[in-house]
Scaffold this active site. Structure first.
Site, PDB file in Angstrom:
ATOM      1  N   GLU A 151      78.187  25.865  77.700  1.00  0.00           N
ATOM      2  CA  GLU A 151      78.818  24.730  78.370  1.00  0.00           C
ATOM      3  C   GLU A 151      78.043  24.432  79.656  1.00  0.00           C
ATOM      4  OE1 GLU A 151      82.993  24.439  79.106  1.00  0.00           O
ATOM      5  OE2 GLU A 151      83.544  24.961  77.054  1.00  0.00           O
ATOM      6  N   HIS A 177      82.008  18.345  82.280  1.00  0.00           N
ATOM      7  CA  HIS A 177      81.522  19.538  81.596  1.00  0.00           C
ATOM      8  C   HIS A 177      81.367  19.206  80.129  1.00  0.00           C
ATOM      9  CE1 HIS A 177      85.853  20.165  80.781  1.00  0.00           C
ATOM     10  NE2 HIS A 177      85.511  21.022  79.827  1.00  0.00           N
ATOM     11  N   HIS A 222      81.495  20.173  75.899  1.00  0.00           N
ATOM     12  CA  HIS A 222      82.096  20.941  74.816  1.00  0.00           C
ATOM     13  C   HIS A 222      81.039  21.011  73.717  1.00  0.00           C
ATOM     14  CE1 HIS A 222      86.637  20.188  75.912  1.00  0.00           C
ATOM     15  NE2 HIS A 222      86.015  20.975  76.761  1.00  0.00           N
ATOM     16  N   ASP A 239      91.425  23.301  80.604  1.00  0.00           N
ATOM     17  CA  ASP A 239      90.898  22.205  81.437  1.00  0.00           C
ATOM     18  C   ASP A 239      92.040  21.499  82.184  1.00  0.00           C
ATOM     19  OD1 ASP A 239      88.339  22.667  80.462  1.00  0.00           O
ATOM     20  OD2 ASP A 239      88.496  21.130  78.898  1.00  0.00           O
TER      21      ASP A 239
HETATM   22 ZN    ZN Z   1      86.679  21.908  78.448  1.00  0.00          ZN
END
Ligand code: ZN
Length: 134
Positions: free
Chosen positions: A25, A79, A81, A92
């Site tokens: 990530e 961010h 995935h 999150d």
């Molecule tokens: Zn996430």
């Protein structure tokens, strides 16, 4: 507002950063002025994990200082995935700390998919992304 405006250059940099870090990530910040994101700040994921992230706080502090110097605001936190959908996880949603847009770059299909959300008190609202020329 109901949407987020992002300069094309900053958008490309965000997506590129996420693709580079795959299978891990990636995470970072988006800043700008007058409600338009103009800059992307790549932040190191100290977890170095394919399923979670935690930002390098030293880099975050430096980025926030530089934003302030340039009269920019923190407008978004992104961010990736690498292996799942562009929707915020329970984790999150529970770890939202700042009133800005939350962007997720999903890389589980051939083409990257980017979605932006406003998350307040567990409530998740999708917001359209409006790309503007850099
Ligand atoms: Zn996430």
């Amino acid at each position: 507002m109901g949407y987020i405006r992002i300069a094309a250059g900053a958008y490309r940099e965000m997506v590129h950063h996420c693709m580079e870090e795959k299978p891990l990530e990636a995470c970072g910040l988006l800043s700008g002025s007058e409600g338009t994101v103009g800059r992307c700040w790549n932040i190191r994921n100290v977890n170095q994990s394919p399923v979670s992230f935690a930002m390098d706080m030293e880099q975050v502090v430096t980025a926030l200082q530089q934003m302030k110097q340039h009269n920019e605001q923190l407008l978004g936190i992104y961010h990736s995935h690498p292996n799942s959908y562009p929707y915020p996880s329970i984790f999150d949603i529970e770890h939202v700390v700042y009133p800005c847009s939350y962007l997720i770059v999903s890389l589980n299909r051939l083409r990257p998919r980017v979605r932006s959300y406003r998350i307040t008190g567990g409530d998740v609202q999708h917001e359209p992304i409006w790309l503007v020329p850099s």
